[in-house]
Design a protein around this motif. Structure first.
Motif, PDB file in Angstrom:
ATOM      1  N   MET A   1     -39.544  -9.291  42.135  1.00 23.60           N
ATOM      2  CA  MET A   1     -38.359 -10.090  42.427  1.00 23.60           C
ATOM      3  C   MET A   1     -37.548 -10.371  41.162  1.00 23.60           C
ATOM      4  SD  MET A   1     -37.698 -10.680  45.486  1.00 23.60           S
ATOM      5  CE  MET A   1     -38.216  -9.027  45.803  1.00 23.60           C
ATOM      6  N   LEU A   2     -38.229 -10.510  40.037  1.00 24.31           N
ATOM      7  CA  LEU A   2     -37.500 -10.810  38.827  1.00 24.31           C
ATOM      8  C   LEU A   2     -36.742  -9.595  38.313  1.00 24.31           C
ATOM      9  CD1 LEU A   2     -39.988 -13.046  36.836  1.00 24.31           C
ATOM     10  CD2 LEU A   2     -37.818 -13.695  37.831  1.00 24.31           C
TER      11      LEU A   2
ATOM     12  N   ILE B   1     -32.033  -9.455  37.809  1.00 25.04           N
ATOM     13  CA  ILE B   1     -31.420 -10.771  37.707  1.00 25.04           C
ATOM     14  C   ILE B   1     -31.734 -11.420  36.386  1.00 25.04           C
ATOM     15  CG2 ILE B   1     -31.261 -11.303  40.135  1.00 25.04           C
ATOM     16  CD1 ILE B   1     -33.926 -12.576  39.947  1.00 25.04           C
TER      17      ILE B   1
ATOM     18  N   GLY C   1     -31.723 -26.907  43.370  1.00 22.73           N
ATOM     19  CA  GLY C   1     -31.261 -26.103  44.492  1.00 22.73           C
ATOM     20  C   GLY C   1     -32.318 -25.127  44.987  1.00 22.73           C
TER      21      GLY C   1
ATOM     22  N   HIS D   1     -36.666 -20.010  35.917  1.00 16.23           N
ATOM     23  CA  HIS D   1     -35.591 -19.973  34.935  1.00 16.23           C
ATOM     24  C   HIS D   1     -34.982 -18.581  34.784  1.00 16.23           C
ATOM     25  CE1 HIS D   1     -33.228 -21.313  31.548  1.00 16.23           C
ATOM     26  NE2 HIS D   1     -33.667 -20.281  30.857  1.00 16.23           N
ATOM     27  N   PRO D   2     -35.784 -17.528  34.646  1.00 14.89           N
ATOM     28  CA  PRO D   2     -35.173 -16.200  34.535  1.00 14.89           C
ATOM     29  C   PRO D   2     -34.410 -15.803  35.795  1.00 14.89           C
ATOM     30  CG  PRO D   2     -37.516 -16.113  34.018  1.00 14.89           C
ATOM     31  CD  PRO D   2     -37.246 -17.466  34.542  1.00 14.89           C
ATOM     32  N   ALA D   3     -34.747 -16.415  36.901  1.00 18.32           N
ATOM     33  CA  ALA D   3     -34.132 -16.008  38.157  1.00 18.32           C
ATOM     34  C   ALA D   3     -33.057 -16.978  38.609  1.00 18.32           C
ATOM     35  CB  ALA D   3     -35.208 -15.909  39.243  1.00 18.32           C
ATOM     36  N   ARG D   4     -32.616 -17.832  37.689  1.00 20.56           N
ATOM     37  CA  ARG D   4     -31.754 -18.927  38.133  1.00 20.56           C
ATOM     38  C   ARG D   4     -30.440 -18.470  38.759  1.00 20.56           C
ATOM     39  NH1 ARG D   4     -31.959 -18.399  32.881  1.00 20.56           N
ATOM     40  NH2 ARG D   4     -30.072 -18.195  31.622  1.00 20.56           N
ATOM     41  N   LYS D   5     -30.028 -17.231  38.463  1.00 17.64           N
ATOM     42  CA  LYS D   5     -28.774 -16.787  39.064  1.00 17.64           C
ATOM     43  C   LYS D   5     -28.999 -15.975  40.328  1.00 17.64           C
ATOM     44  CE  LYS D   5     -25.721 -17.684  35.546  1.00 17.64           C
ATOM     45  NZ  LYS D   5     -26.258 -18.917  35.068  1.00 17.64           N
ATOM     46  N   ALA D   6     -30.223 -15.900  40.743  1.00 18.46           N
ATOM     47  CA  ALA D   6     -30.519 -15.003  41.857  1.00 18.46           C
ATOM     48  C   ALA D   6     -30.170 -15.636  43.193  1.00 18.46           C
ATOM     49  CB  ALA D   6     -32.001 -14.640  41.830  1.00 18.46           C
ATOM     50  N   SER D   7     -30.261 -14.840  44.221  1.00 16.74           N
ATOM     51  CA  SER D   7     -29.932 -15.338  45.555  1.00 16.74           C
ATOM     52  C   SER D   7     -31.036 -16.262  46.051  1.00 16.74           C
ATOM     53  CB  SER D   7     -29.785 -14.167  46.518  1.00 16.74           C
ATOM     54  OG  SER D   7     -31.056 -13.609  46.771  1.00 16.74           O
ATOM     55  N   VAL D   8     -30.690 -17.014  47.052  1.00 17.27           N
ATOM     56  CA  VAL D   8     -31.640 -17.952  47.648  1.00 17.27           C
ATOM     57  C   VAL D   8     -32.882 -17.223  48.119  1.00 17.27           C
ATOM     58  CG1 VAL D   8     -31.999 -19.359  49.698  1.00 17.27           C
ATOM     59  CG2 VAL D   8     -29.958 -19.680  48.324  1.00 17.27           C
TER      60      VAL D   8
ATOM     61  N   THR E   1     -34.189 -14.416  47.114  1.00 11.80           N
ATOM     62  CA  THR E   1     -35.026 -13.990  45.997  1.00 11.80           C
ATOM     63  C   THR E   1     -35.860 -15.147  45.480  1.00 11.80           C
ATOM     64  OG1 THR E   1     -33.291 -12.452  45.386  1.00 11.80           O
ATOM     65  CG2 THR E   1     -35.014 -12.864  43.761  1.00 11.80           C
TER      66      THR E   1
END
Lengths: 326, 401, 288
Positions: free
Chosen positions: A302-303, A316, C36, C87-94, C96
């Motif tokens: 996912m990352l 992402i 969020g 944190h690394p995925a903070r801009k990802a979609s819900v 994800t």
């Protein structure tokens, strides 16, 4: 009509599928491929809903189970010929999806996730509760083998062909659908629901159609499952399975034709792979490590490949590194 | 587009290779550690086992897994079966039915002579079709009578089981109640296959013994509080309460029962047959009565008991290796293994002959009871396989048989 | 036992159950409002708190010390989770992010299975008094502690948000992230705080509830789920709502189990949640 490319792929795949059982007499492997096939059918439907229509469902196992139970109950309690059961079974989950779909699909994101999750748990509880009909938690035994005329599907080899033929038909249907005007409309909804509505597309009815189709496909797979194991109980149709279906779609690649199949293969295969690999690398540990790796691998996928393995999208992690706000 | 196809192709290829690879290697799973003494040139006898080692069934599967491994090591240290080393492959089905089916198939591919499994009724039932089609004898460690009975009421030809049927438990409880002059009871059970089977069998036993079940309640395995259900019991005219559950919910029910101050005998089942129940319920466990396999009170049995020596040996061996006391579930694994080995000793490496040999085993004193198998009875246990026990001062005390 | 006593007993069991759900819902709501993200792994922190406390006690640690250490450990794991996966995925979609939290919960559950196996464990009740009798119904003293914890936690949060500088900063960030960033509030640190705090609450609730229920490696799953339902009921935007939602859910379940059937109580809880989602998705106390 599907493009030549798709036909080429499907023919190639069909050849592989046809020859596979000749090479692999191993019932264990055939069993794995049957499971992958069944899960692929479900995740294709879910893929339509999630990948193309852009909705989420964490409750597909409910439809899978409804198909399985409908087929099993008709076959055992009402002595309906198995073929008829198989054909009739998917209509119940489709009907349920039709009824609850419209209100549910008005929800977004987290709320939709929870609502579909709730449906999954609700149906699961009902499977356990109405034991006169479903056999309750102890399940239903004695489901007969599927038979089409004189052809009885009682071997793994025959079942493998059956399941993958059905899957092939599903793939063909999907390929047609997504390249048709309807498919384009789906993708429009996925990109921006508001924009789609602005140009007059009835997003609500299309989302509902996708939902119903996904339920129908899950129902078919469920019925096929019933006639393969000849015993069902509520436990394969719980929340964990719903999550696995969603994972299959996402891991494989949202909005692609082959994504769900790849995803199903990976989830099933990964499990078996870990079963083999973990004891090789760490001989003294038990099955718990497999579970840990399973979870960790999903996080990593996912990352770094959030849209799934088939879509080489920028990860992402890289996107987040830029300072643009969403 | 090309990159996508490439990834797809690579992925599928990799998948095939991996699965084929792991499918072929027969030595993937836990092998017995013991070195076979005697003639190493004799071909190994392969036995398979599918156990619910992880997942919800693990409290059953873990002791069974431990017991199986201990026994196969002991057997191989003695030279195996007629000098043939025994290769036991144990697979974890994660308490998942689909996994159980696949595990059975895998073992069959590895040419095992028989399959022991599973720990729970659901997972055992899932395997029945597969082993029947491949004609491999199966010895289940689970309790449901459905495992060995076809829909038509005949015995499943290829399936056997070592756990006592729930009807035995139910009969024992019913007879105890009759002995105490109690006619009206309340019945609580877990909302799963185990509890359901209990309900069904207890209803039968109650009807046969003139006992009225005034009130029936259920609870989920994951429930954390059962006072709602117990409130109804308290309000009823029941004179005793029967609970069909396993820890932790069995312990929670017991604690709730005591804190509500319900004043009547509390009767559990063999589901609470390990120390965990007492640990979790604490002082509230005192006074609980249950029918149990003889293992928990082995030391207190009269010396004339046919099983006493076998039980004591099992206790000391298991504790020597694993430091804790084995549970009755481990005992089901013990019996499954020994019955299988006995049958192989009799019949040699032939699946059909092993099946026949299993049907001919009589008078075998095991952990779960004295087995008398036959073509009409693939479980072979009777009412004498269990005894009534009571928990006094946090310990199991033998009451009577 | 008369019918009124029965109903009072249901109410009390409902409150016992409900305060457990309320605590978990609280952890969820705090995390969700700040970041969020719906942390689907929250249940595992309940497990970590409870089982670590058990192990420390068994190793001979004095009780209070064991509890504090266990909570600190859970907080640490929570912070770690945030830094490495959220944190690394903070801009990802819900979607994800949801799947990421699911992955983490699977991994944590596997770790719990590895360390503690499937054995259920228990902790002693905080006080060793007998049950309290109220109007013919019975209250277990430990459940008062659970309820008490929920109340204290909410009180703390309300004070925090209204009266402390950091708290007001957090509220500002919750309302408008960009503006908060502009005045120098660091959203990354806030996110870490949210996850750490959430896991601390979850771990505390694990320790408090174990004397009543038992602690097993998979206790987190169902509890987390019920926590979600409770959060929805009460309103995910509202901290007090989490408590109300939890208590309400507990009471609904107790009454359903008592008056109808246990099997249906899960079904009923789900139906209630779905109805709430469809009619008033922001929950009972949430803003429209």
């Amino acid at each position: 009509m599907a493009s030549r490319k798709i036909w080429l792929w499907l023919s190639g795949a069909a050849v592989i599928v046809l020859f596979l059982p000749l090479l692999i007499k191993n019932s264990f492997l055939l069993g794995i491929f049957i499971v992958i096939g069944l899960y692929s059918i479900v995740s294709q439907g879910l893929g339509l809903l999630m990948g193309y229509a852009g909705q989420v469902s964490f409750g597909q196992a409910a439809f899978y189970g409804l198909g399985a139970y409908t087929a099993a109950i008709l076959a055992t309690r009402y002595q309906t010929p198995p073929l008829l059961c198989l054909l009739a079974a998917p209509f119940l989950p489709a009907l349920v999806a039709l009824i609850i779909g419209r209100p549910i699909l008005r929800l977004r994101e987290h709320y939709l996730v929870l609502a579909t999750l709730g449906i999954g748990i609700l149906v699961f509880a009902l499977f356990k509760e109405f034991s006169d009909l479903t056999g309750g938690p102890s399940g239903l035994t004695g489901i007969p083998y599927l038979a089409i005329g004189h052809l009885v599907f009682d071997s793994d080899r025959d079942y493998f062909f059956l399941v993958w033929c059905v899957l092939g038909l599903v793939l063909l249907g999907m390929a047609n659908l997504t390249r048709s005007p309807v498919g384009r409309v789906f993708r429009a909804i996925h990109s921006s629901e508001k924009a789609a509505e602005a140009v007059g597309i009835s997003t609500a009815s299309l989302k509902l159609q996708a939902f119903v189709v996904s339920a129908f496909l899950a129902g078919i797979a469920g019925a096929l499952y019933s006639f393969w194991v000849t015993f069902i109980s509520p436990s394969p149709f719980g929340f964990t399975t719903s999550v696995e279906f969603a994972l299959m779609v996402v891991v494989g690649g949202l909005g692609t034709l082959w994504g769900p199949v790849l995803g199903s293969g990976i989830i099933v295969g990964l499990d078996k792979f870990l079963q083999w690999a973990v004891p090789e690398v760490l001989p003294t540990v038990g099955g718990e490590f497999e579970i840990i790796f399973f979870g960790v691998i999903f996080v990593i996928i996912m990352l770094f490949r959030p849209k799934g393995l088939l879509l080489p999208e920028k990860s992402i992690v890289a996107v987040a590194a830029k300072t643009e706000d969403r | 587009m090309l990159k996508r196809s490439f990834i797809l192709g690579l992925g599928l290829l990799l998948l095939l290779v991996l699965i084929t690879g792991c499918g072929k290697s027969a030595t993937t799973s836990k092998e017995p550690g013991g070195e076979p003494a005697g003639a190493p040139s004799k071909e190994a006898y392969k036995i398979g086992a599918v156990v619910d080692i992880s997942g919800p069934g693990s409290s059953l599967g873990e002791p069974e897994n431990n017991t199986l491994q201990m026994l196969v090591d002991e057997l191989n240290a003695k030279g195996g079966i007629d000098g043939h080393p025994v290769e036991l492959t144990i697979l974890d089905n994660k308490s998942n039915e689909t996994e159980a089916v696949l595990a059975a198939k895998k073992l069959i591919e590895q040419n095992v002579l028989a399959i022991i499994g599973c720990s729970q009724s659901g997972t055992s039932l899932a395997m029945v079709d597969t082993i029947t089609k491949s004609q491999v004898p199966m010895v289940s460690m689970a309790a449901s009578a459905k495992i060995v009975t076809t829909a038509a009421g005949e015995q499943q030809p290829w399936v056997f089981k070592t756990a006592q049927s729930d009807i035995i438990v139910a009969n024992k409880i019913a007879k105890y109640l009759v002995g105490k002059g109690i006619k009206d009871v309340a019945f609580l059970s877990m909302n799963n296959a185990f509890g359901d089977s209990g309900l069904l069998n207890f209803e039968k036993a109650a009807a046969d013994n003139g006992i009225n079940i005034l009130i029936k309640q259920k609870f989920e395995a994951t429930d954390t509080d059962m006072t709602a259900q117990l409130t109804k019991v308290k309000a009823s005219k029941a004179k005793a309460t029967v609970v069909w559950a396993i820890p932790p919910s069995a312990s929670i029910v017991t604690k709730n029962f005591r804190s509500l101050g319900i004043n009547m005998p509390l009767i559990h089942t063999h589901g609470i047959g390990n120390q965990t129940f007492i640990d979790l319920a604490g002082a509230d466990a005192n006074g609980v009565i249950a029918p149990m396999g003889k293992l928990v009170v082995a030391e207190q049995l009269p010396d004339t008991d046919a099983q006493k020596q076998v039980l004591l040996d099992y206790l000391s061996d298991y504790q020597a290796k694993y430091t804790k006391r084995p549970s009755t579930f481990g005992g089901h694994g013990y019996d499954a293994f020994q019955l299988t080995v006995k049958a192989i000793e009799q019949a040699g490496p032939d699946r059909a002959k092993i099946r026949e040999a299993l049907e001919q085993i009589t008078g075998y004193a095991g952990i779960s009871g004295v087995f008398n198998l036959s073509a009409k009875d693939h479980n072979g246990l009777g009412d004498d396989s269990m005894v009534m026990v009571e928990i006094k001062d946090g310990k199991w005390t033998y009451l009577s048989n | 036992m008369g019918i009124e006593s029965q109903y009072i007993q249901y109410l009390i069991s409902g409150f016992t159950l409900g305060s457990i759900y309320a605590l978990i819902a609280l952890a969820l709501v705090v995390t969700f409002n700040i970041t969020g993200v719906f942390n689907l792994a929250i249940g595992e922190f309940v497990t970590i708190g409870a089982l670590t406390a058990v192990s420390l006690r068994e190793a001979g640690c004095p009780i209070l010390f064991a509890y504090i250490l266990a909570v600190m450990l859970a907080g640490l794991v929570g912070a770690l989770m945030e830094r490495t996966t959220i944190h690394p995925a903070r801009k990802a979609s819900v979607l994800t992010l949801i799947i990421i939290t699911i992955g983490v919960s699977i991994a944590l559950r596997g770790a719990a299975l590895l360390i503690w196996k499937t054995h259920p464990y228990t902790l002693p009740s905080f006080v060793n008094t007998a049950s309290i009798n109220l109007l013919g119904a019975v209250i277990i003293p430990q459940s008062l502690f659970v309820l008490g914890l929920a109340v204290v936690a909410v009180g703390f949060l309300l004070v925090f948000f209204d009266f402390t500088f950091f708290g007001k900063a957090v509220r500002a960030a919750m309302m408008n992230r960009t503006a908060a960033q502009l005045v120098g509030i660091n959203p990354g640190r806030l996110s870490m705080f949210a996850f750490t705090f959430g896991s601390i609450i979850a771990a505390l609730s694990g320790i408090f509830i174990t004397p009543i229920t038992a602690a097993t490696y998979d206790m987190g799953f169902t509890l987390g789920l019920k926590g979600f339902v409770a959060a929805i009921l009460g309103g995910v935007t509202n901290v007090t709502g989490a408590i109300i939602g939890g208590l309400l859910l507990g009471v609904i379940e107790a009454f359903a189990a008592g008056t109808l059937s246990t099997g249906l109580k899960d079904a009923i809880a789900m139906i209630v949640m779905i109805i709430v989602l469809l009619t008033r998705p922001t929950g009972i106390l949430g803003d429209r």
